[in-house]
Scaffold this active site. Structure first.
Site, PDB file in Angstrom:
ATOM      1  CE  LYS A  56      -0.965  -5.520   2.053  1.00 52.35           C
ATOM      2  NZ  LYS A  56      -1.253  -4.191   2.288  1.00 52.35           N
ATOM      3  CB  SER A  92       0.349  -1.592   0.029  1.00 57.80           C
ATOM      4  OG  SER A  92      -0.165  -2.094   0.954  1.00 57.80           O
ATOM      5  CB  SER A 150      -3.168  -0.640   1.795  1.00 52.11           C
ATOM      6  OG  SER A 150      -2.116   0.147   1.526  1.00 52.11           O
TER       7      SER A 150
HETATM    8  N1  GLN Z   1      -0.376   4.627   0.160  1.00 52.69           N
HETATM    9  C1  GLN Z   1      -0.201   4.592   1.479  1.00 52.69           C
HETATM   10  C2  GLN Z   1       1.275   4.224   1.956  1.00 52.69           C
HETATM   11  O1  GLN Z   1       2.107   4.170   1.159  1.00 52.69           O
HETATM   12  C3  GLN Z   1      -1.023   3.517   2.047  1.00 52.69           C
HETATM   13  C4  GLN Z   1      -0.533   2.609   2.352  1.00 52.69           C
HETATM   14  C5  GLN Z   1      -1.400   1.302   3.175  1.00 52.69           C
HETATM   15  O2  GLN Z   1      -2.353   1.613   3.517  1.00 52.69           O
HETATM   16  N2  GLN Z   1      -0.648   0.294   3.728  1.00 52.69           N
HETATM   17  O3  GLN Z   1       1.411   4.613   2.963  1.00 52.69           O
END
Ligand code: GLN
Length: 473
Positions: free
Chosen positions: A76, A151, A175
């Site tokens: 990532k 994400s 994410s």
């Molecule tokens: N969707 C969640 C957020 O926007 C999780 C994001 C993540 O785990 N980085 O915070």
């Protein structure tokens, strides 16, 4: 269909001289080229991956190769790799070259993995659909009109569309698990403190964990074994010994599984997701696992507590991007204050700015007690409540997401709708427990469905062995 299903298969082909690592890498480069429209990669590391592939092939020939020889993996784009660009999919860091490697990258390379490129994600990992990336939306390979989740959307799609064998994502509130679920892959969020965060661009430091996205449980187990364990660069990493996860995959026992009643009965849960989970519960029972429905009455507090705490931490973590130290800088500002303001206003996207504002608000004098401190107290209650369930149960079962992958553009205008979709993934994030998303077939439209299992702190060995058994029957 994936050409190679696991590292074991690749290693067997290489040792029988039916495949070489440079040829394997060329195969994945071609796959990336053929799937460019999905926008999963922010950059392909053509040069360094090829150099590494040749070097590892020599080691294989000499019999000195490490555990991950033959693994072509994507990372990532918020994980630092020395002398490579890392951007967190933000204009703020566009073109920024990392002067050092994260511990996870160092460990991958030590065991002879080949890192093929950096993968698109939501900006600073803030999002659940990969629509906030400065480098554009990532598309789900099952249907390019749909989001891949987020994400770590690029990581999930790269594995889904066979552009690499495995990928690393980061999971703050889902994410790794939710994009894996939307793309039909396996996504593991380890216990908080299991894997070093050194060299991982911070979003919310008391939540962030690196996790693998793979298409086999074997590869998830192997990657966790390589990545886990104490690190002198990150004092939040536990010194708990790292089990031999791959060796323990066959040791699956009958488990006592608690199903979170409120999650299954939730109005928000899509009927097809619910049906698939109910069917899966029946087959778990048939296999001899003990299943009981349990109540978790703090469900309504999960999303508010998560968003108060993570935005507070984000507002602090992202204060370092000021246009002075590094990253994007406005060149027309006439004063230092104007430089800060304009660099941050122009360098960050809308969602990141929203979270910095929210986080600054909940930490501000007069509101700290009402929001931040209260959310900390709620977090403690959530942890205690979950710990109490684990006195009686080995594993907790719940959905990963309320729905299968949704259409690009459908939720992005309404932050609350997007945040509420995190309701099932943020529980293990708030409590620090390990959790895994496992594929559960497809819905009528052919889209991947998924189920989530959560285990006690540091019981990834049990979680992985169970997952292996769950998917192999
Ligand atoms: N969707 C969640 C957020 O926007 C999780 C994001 C993540 O785990 N980085 O915070």
């Amino acid at each position: 269909m994936k050409k190679y299903s696991s590292l074991k298969e690749i290693q067997a082909l290489i040792s029988q001289k039916q495949l070489t690592l440079p040829d394997l890498l060329a195969y994945y480069f071609k796959q990336i080229e053929d799937h460019k429209h999905l926008n999963a990669f922010n950059e392909v590391f053509f040069y360094s991956a090829e150099v590494q592939a040749k070097a590892v092939q020599l080691k294989i020939d000499n019999g000195t190769a490490g555990k991950l020889a033959g693994m072509v993996i994507g990372i990532k784009d918020n994980i630092c790799y020395k002398d490579h660009v890392v951007t967190a999919s933000s204009k703020m860091l566009d073109g920024f070259v990392s002067p050092y490697s994260s511990t996870v990258v160092t460990r991958l390379l030590q065991e002879d993995a080949v890192i093929i490129g950096r993968l698109n994600c939501d900006e600073f990992a803030m999002g659940g659909s990969n629509e906030t990336s400065y480098f554009g939306v990532v598309k789900n390979a099952a249907d390019p009109n749909l989001v891949p989740g987020g994400s770590s959307g690029g990581s999930a799609v790269a594995v889904q569309a066979d552009m690499c064998l495995a990928a690393l994502g980061t999971d703050t509130g889902g994410s790794v698990r939710q994009p894996a679920a939307f793309c039909g892959q396996i996504g593991l969020k380890p216990t908080y403190g299991r894997i070093s965060r050194y060299g991982v661009i911070a979003y919310a430091s008391s939540f962030d964990q690196v996790g693998p996205i793979t298409s086999s449980v074997e590869d998830a187990a192997l990657l966790l074994q390589v990545l886990a364990g104490a690190d002198e660069h990150d004092s939040t990493v536990a010194t708990v010994p790292v089990p031999d996860y791959p060796a323990q995959l066959q040791n699956s026992q009958k488990q006592k599984i608690g199903v979170l009643k409120e999650t299954i009965e939730s109005d928000a849960l899509d009927p097809e997701v619910k049906e698939a989970i109910l069917q899966s519960i029946s087959s778990l029972k048939a296999k001899g696992h003990v299943i009981e429905y349990v109540s978790f009455d703090l469900l309504d507090y999960l999303v508010p507590a998560y968003y108060i705490l993570t935005t507070a931490e984000a507002s602090s973590n992202l204060s370092r991007y000021d246009g002075v130290h590094y990253g994007y800088r406005n060149t027309e500002a006439k004063s230092l204050t104007e430089l800060y303001k304009r660099s941050r206003a122009e360098g960050f996207g809308e969602e990141v700015k929203r979270r910095i504002l929210l986080g600054t608000f909940v930490l501000s004098a007069g509101y700290y007690d009402a929001y931040y401190q209260k959310a900390q107290q709620v977090r403690r209650l959530i942890r205690e409540k979950l710990a109490a369930l684990f006195v009686d149960f080995d594993l907790i079962l719940s959905p990963v997401a309320p729905t299968a992958a949704f259409k690009i553009g459908d939720n992005v205008q309404d932050a609350l709708v997007m945040y509420m979709a995190d309701i099932f993934t943020v529980l293990p994030s708030l409590s620090g427990n390990p959790a895994i998303a496992l594929p559960l077939g497809n819905n009528a439209a052919g889209l991947p469905l998924s189920i989530q299992f959560t285990a006690k702190h540091f019981e990834e060995d049990k979680l992985l062995a169970f997952s292996h058994d769950f998917l192999s029957s």
